[in-house]
Design an enzyme around this catalytic site. Sequence first.
Site, PDB file in Angstrom:
ATOM      1  N   GLY A 211      16.484 -30.088   5.562  1.00  0.00           N
ATOM      2  CA  GLY A 211      15.850 -28.989   4.824  1.00  0.00           C
ATOM      3  C   GLY A 211      16.290 -29.010   3.371  1.00  0.00           C
ATOM      4  O   GLY A 211      16.476 -27.976   2.739  1.00  0.00           O
TER       5      GLY A 211
ATOM      6  N   GLN B  35      15.822 -23.660  -0.595  1.00  0.00           N
ATOM      7  CA  GLN B  35      16.597 -22.919  -1.599  1.00  0.00           C
ATOM      8  C   GLN B  35      18.058 -23.356  -1.638  1.00  0.00           C
ATOM      9  O   GLN B  35      18.597 -23.643  -2.703  1.00  0.00           O
ATOM     10  CB  GLN B  35      16.499 -21.409  -1.310  1.00  0.00           C
ATOM     11  CG  GLN B  35      17.066 -20.539  -2.414  1.00  0.00           C
ATOM     12  CD  GLN B  35      17.192 -19.076  -2.014  1.00  0.00           C
ATOM     13  OE1 GLN B  35      17.132 -18.728  -0.827  1.00  0.00           O
ATOM     14  NE2 GLN B  35      17.378 -18.206  -2.992  1.00  0.00           N
TER      15      GLN B  35
ATOM     16  N   ASP C 169      13.924 -34.084   4.627  1.00  0.00           N
ATOM     17  CA  ASP C 169      12.979 -32.963   4.662  1.00  0.00           C
ATOM     18  C   ASP C 169      11.670 -33.444   5.259  1.00  0.00           C
ATOM     19  O   ASP C 169      11.407 -34.656   5.319  1.00  0.00           O
ATOM     20  CB  ASP C 169      12.756 -32.400   3.253  1.00  0.00           C
ATOM     21  CG  ASP C 169      12.420 -30.918   3.289  1.00  0.00           C
ATOM     22  OD1 ASP C 169      13.282 -30.097   2.932  1.00  0.00           O
ATOM     23  OD2 ASP C 169      11.296 -30.569   3.726  1.00  0.00           O
ATOM     24  N   ILE C 170      10.863 -32.486   5.667  1.00  0.00           N
ATOM     25  CA  ILE C 170       9.566 -32.837   6.251  1.00  0.00           C
ATOM     26  C   ILE C 170       8.544 -33.110   5.149  1.00  0.00           C
ATOM     27  O   ILE C 170       7.506 -33.707   5.388  1.00  0.00           O
ATOM     28  CB  ILE C 170       9.107 -31.717   7.218  1.00  0.00           C
ATOM     29  CG1 ILE C 170       8.044 -32.213   8.180  1.00  0.00           C
ATOM     30  CG2 ILE C 170       8.669 -30.470   6.460  1.00  0.00           C
ATOM     31  CD1 ILE C 170       7.847 -31.315   9.378  1.00  0.00           C
TER      32      ILE C 170
ATOM     33  N   TYR D 285      12.712 -14.581  13.864  1.00  0.00           N
ATOM     34  CA  TYR D 285      13.739 -15.282  13.076  1.00  0.00           C
ATOM     35  C   TYR D 285      15.133 -14.836  13.518  1.00  0.00           C
ATOM     36  O   TYR D 285      16.012 -15.659  13.786  1.00  0.00           O
ATOM     37  CB  TYR D 285      13.504 -14.969  11.599  1.00  0.00           C
ATOM     38  CG  TYR D 285      14.563 -15.455  10.643  1.00  0.00           C
ATOM     39  CD1 TYR D 285      14.761 -16.813  10.421  1.00  0.00           C
ATOM     40  CD2 TYR D 285      15.344 -14.544   9.923  1.00  0.00           C
ATOM     41  CE1 TYR D 285      15.715 -17.256   9.517  1.00  0.00           C
ATOM     42  CE2 TYR D 285      16.293 -14.977   9.006  1.00  0.00           C
ATOM     43  CZ  TYR D 285      16.479 -16.329   8.819  1.00  0.00           C
ATOM     44  OH  TYR D 285      17.422 -16.762   7.918  1.00  0.00           O
TER      45      TYR D 285
HETATM   46  N1  SER Z   1      16.913 -14.265   3.339  1.00  0.00           N
HETATM   47  C1  SER Z   1      16.544 -14.310   4.713  1.00  0.00           C
HETATM   48  C2  SER Z   1      15.224 -13.700   4.941  1.00  0.00           C
HETATM   49  O1  SER Z   1      14.882 -12.812   4.201  1.00  0.00           O
HETATM   50  C3  SER Z   1      17.577 -13.613   5.540  1.00  0.00           C
HETATM   51  O2  SER Z   1      18.414 -14.534   6.094  1.00  0.00           O
HETATM   52  O3  SER Z   1      14.538 -14.055   5.843  1.00  0.00           O
END
Ligand code: SER
Length: 316
Positions: free
Chosen positions: A8, A12, A34-35, A142
């Site tokens: 990745g 960021q 990375d992809i 997530y």
């Molecule tokens: N910065 C991330 C998000 O907003 C949180 O881990 O998904």
Amino acid sequence: MKRILITGVDGQIGSELFELFRHDEGVDHVVGLDIRPPQKRQWRENGLFELCDATDKDALRQVIKKYEITNIFHLVGILSAKGENNPDLAWHVNMTSLKNILELAQEFDLKIFWPSSIAVFGLSAPRENTPQNTILDPTTIYGITKVSGELLCNYYHQKFAIDVRSIRFPGIISYDTPPGGGTTDYAVDMFYYALRQEKYTCFVSPETTLPMMYMADAIKSILDIMRAEKQQIKVRTSYNVTGISFSARELELEICKHFPGFSCSYKPDYRQRIADSWPCTIDDSLARQQWNWQHQFDLAKITADMIENLKSKATV
Ligand code: SER
């Protein structure tokens, strides 16, 4: 010889860690994966880069063998807001890639860093000074992948002695590579709008307060935890780590000190509910005690440094 792989790498955190290691360890000692093809010209021209889907274990294995990798910073991940738009993809990418990395760590005896998130917390955890150990009932896919990932890391450590280390990151503010698809992205977006002298429409309410960290601190936390002695790392799920907390309005006002004409309007969307399920402030005393974590950037310092760097980027 230490050989580092960053998955990745175009993201960021990955892009900054890659630059740092290329500088400190030498371009032949760090491989970016990375992809997507690398966005930075200098990566295409010089150094080691592999186009690879981290959910493909055989492809990952080939890269690890080819470069005799010893340490992996596994930064592949679909963030909170994007994950809500495609939960199946978020589960597949976040979980399959991590499982692959842990299995390969066992096969090749690798040391691993993997980022978790404040998204592991949900509505049952205290929102102020959220403790290291509390109920984890995330509301996003997530967050669910991060809780599951933490447990998986701990399992691989307990059962197979894998040296995997992890941090629960708050929102990360940076000027080099923008974040993509996160709930905390507004804190970065605001700077770009201010610099372009445009008004910003913020997707969370002005009083929304979340834990945040400057990229320099995020990088420092990764290096600190990875350089700590094994016996200092007593948490093998993931450590609470934070810098500071501020509301969207407080950030707007701080930016206004540098750009007096800047203003935001507030139009909360689906991301408000996500933000409301996360802590406002974090108790990271365990990381401070066990491996001497200390942040360096407060809101004023973050704002001044962001603006200075974004300005000089704009003039290059
Ligand atoms: N910065 C991330 C998000 O907003 C949180 O881990 O998904």
